[in-house]
Design an enzyme around this catalytic site. Structure first.
Site, PDB file in Angstrom:
ATOM      1  N   ARG A  32     -27.717 -53.048  93.956  1.00  0.00           N
ATOM      2  CA  ARG A  32     -28.211 -51.755  93.581  1.00  0.00           C
ATOM      3  C   ARG A  32     -27.042 -50.919  92.641  1.00  0.00           C
ATOM      4  O   ARG A  32     -25.974 -51.081  92.937  1.00  0.00           O
ATOM      5  CB  ARG A  32     -28.406 -50.730  94.786  1.00  0.00           C
ATOM      6  CG  ARG A  32     -29.791 -51.220  95.067  1.00  0.00           C
ATOM      7  CD  ARG A  32     -30.311 -50.108  96.242  1.00  0.00           C
ATOM      8  NE  ARG A  32     -31.458 -50.769  96.949  1.00  0.00           N
ATOM      9  CZ  ARG A  32     -32.690 -50.766  96.602  1.00  0.00           C
ATOM     10  NH1 ARG A  32     -33.063 -50.454  95.383  1.00  0.00           N
ATOM     11  NH2 ARG A  32     -33.614 -51.416  97.393  1.00  0.00           N
ATOM     12  N   ASP A  33     -27.593 -50.324  91.619  1.00  0.00           N
ATOM     13  CA  ASP A  33     -26.544 -49.416  90.844  1.00  0.00           C
ATOM     14  C   ASP A  33     -26.326 -48.553  91.600  1.00  0.00           C
ATOM     15  O   ASP A  33     -27.288 -47.695  92.289  1.00  0.00           O
ATOM     16  CB  ASP A  33     -27.226 -49.111  89.495  1.00  0.00           C
ATOM     17  CG  ASP A  33     -26.348 -48.715  88.626  1.00  0.00           C
ATOM     18  OD1 ASP A  33     -26.306 -49.254  87.534  1.00  0.00           O
ATOM     19  OD2 ASP A  33     -25.625 -47.283  88.666  1.00  0.00           O
ATOM     20  N   HIS A 101     -23.865 -57.529  82.235  1.00  0.00           N
ATOM     21  CA  HIS A 101     -24.818 -57.220  83.491  1.00  0.00           C
ATOM     22  C   HIS A 101     -26.152 -56.793  82.692  1.00  0.00           C
ATOM     23  O   HIS A 101     -26.025 -56.355  81.858  1.00  0.00           O
ATOM     24  CB  HIS A 101     -24.185 -56.060  84.442  1.00  0.00           C
ATOM     25  CG  HIS A 101     -23.749 -54.953  83.675  1.00  0.00           C
ATOM     26  ND1 HIS A 101     -22.519 -54.852  83.040  1.00  0.00           N
ATOM     27  CD2 HIS A 101     -24.256 -53.603  83.320  1.00  0.00           C
ATOM     28  CE1 HIS A 101     -22.465 -53.664  82.813  1.00  0.00           C
ATOM     29  NE2 HIS A 101     -23.350 -52.798  82.605  1.00  0.00           N
TER      30      HIS A 101
HETATM   31  P1  AMP Z   1     -23.024 -50.099  81.606  1.00  0.00           P
HETATM   32  O1  AMP Z   1     -22.967 -48.565  81.041  1.00  0.00           O
HETATM   33  O2  AMP Z   1     -24.161 -50.987  81.054  1.00  0.00           O
HETATM   34  O3  AMP Z   1     -21.786 -50.824  81.402  1.00  0.00           O
HETATM   35  O4  AMP Z   1     -23.517 -49.683  83.192  1.00  0.00           O
HETATM   36  C1  AMP Z   1     -22.557 -49.880  84.274  1.00  0.00           C
HETATM   37  C2  AMP Z   1     -23.353 -49.607  85.443  1.00  0.00           C
HETATM   38  O5  AMP Z   1     -22.586 -49.793  86.560  1.00  0.00           O
HETATM   39  C3  AMP Z   1     -23.768 -47.824  85.466  1.00  0.00           C
HETATM   40  O6  AMP Z   1     -25.041 -47.939  85.609  1.00  0.00           O
HETATM   41  C4  AMP Z   1     -22.995 -47.546  86.956  1.00  0.00           C
HETATM   42  O7  AMP Z   1     -23.854 -46.875  87.581  1.00  0.00           O
HETATM   43  C5  AMP Z   1     -22.901 -48.764  87.580  1.00  0.00           C
HETATM   44  N1  AMP Z   1     -21.993 -49.103  88.434  1.00  0.00           N
HETATM   45  C6  AMP Z   1     -20.427 -48.452  88.476  1.00  0.00           C
HETATM   46  N2  AMP Z   1     -19.709 -48.583  89.447  1.00  0.00           N
HETATM   47  C7  AMP Z   1     -20.658 -49.446  90.290  1.00  0.00           C
HETATM   48  C8  AMP Z   1     -20.328 -49.826  91.646  1.00  0.00           C
HETATM   49  N3  AMP Z   1     -19.209 -49.766  92.411  1.00  0.00           N
HETATM   50  N4  AMP Z   1     -21.570 -50.256  92.240  1.00  0.00           N
HETATM   51  C9  AMP Z   1     -22.500 -50.223  91.612  1.00  0.00           C
HETATM   52  N5  AMP Z   1     -23.070 -49.882  90.322  1.00  0.00           N
HETATM   53  C10 AMP Z   1     -21.828 -49.483  89.598  1.00  0.00           C
END
Ligand code: AMP
Ligand code: ZN
Length: 115
Positions: A32-33, A101
């Site tokens: 989960r995000d 991702h």
């Molecule tokens: P992006 O902008 O596509 O690089 O998305 C990075 C995503 O990672 C964002 O939606 C963040 O909320 C998510 N994220 C960052 N740290 C964590 C974490 N420790 N666990 C889960 N999701 C994370």
């Protein structure tokens, strides 16, 4: 490089940082995000470190295809009748974490288009 010790998502794969795991196999992890943008928001990642979509090689094609199959599986398991998948790439694409991702978003009505 199959693991980057400084990469947050490699640390999640290694179990050094906790996550809410939704799916795992030999090559893919979904969790989960932490800052959900929809009622259901998962991140699907390869376990090997690949910084961006631009780092993919033909040998990764099978894994990329299987990422989509995991998206489909999670959508079914979580009763999402419709959903959106997104891969942000590079700063201009809104990428913040440099480990490839796929975002899987659902549980609310998405606006048509991407504007
Ligand atoms: P992006 O902008 O596509 O690089 O998305 C990075 C995503 O990672 C964002 O939606 C963040 O909320 C998510 N994220 C960052 N740290 C964590 C974490 N420790 N666990 C889960 N999701 C994370
Ligand atoms: Zn990584």
């Amino acid at each position: 490089m199959s693991v980057d010790p400084d990469c947050l998502f490699c640390k999640i794969v290694a179990g050094e940082i906790p996550c809410e795991r939704l799916y795992e196999d030999d090559e893919i992890l979904a969790f989960r995000d932490i800052n959900p943008q929809a009622p259901f928001h998962a991140l699907l990642i390869p376990k090997i470190h690949l910084a961006t979509l631009n780092d993919l090689e033909p040998e990764h094609a099978g894994m990329v295809g299987r990422l989509f199959l995991v998206a489909r599986l999670l959508a079914k398991e979580h009763d999402l009748p419709g959903y959106r998948v997104v891969i942000n790439t590079n700063p201009e694409g809104g990428q913040v974490i440099y480990h490839v991702h796929m975002h899987l978003l659902g549980g609310r009505q998405m606006k048509a288009g991407l504007g």
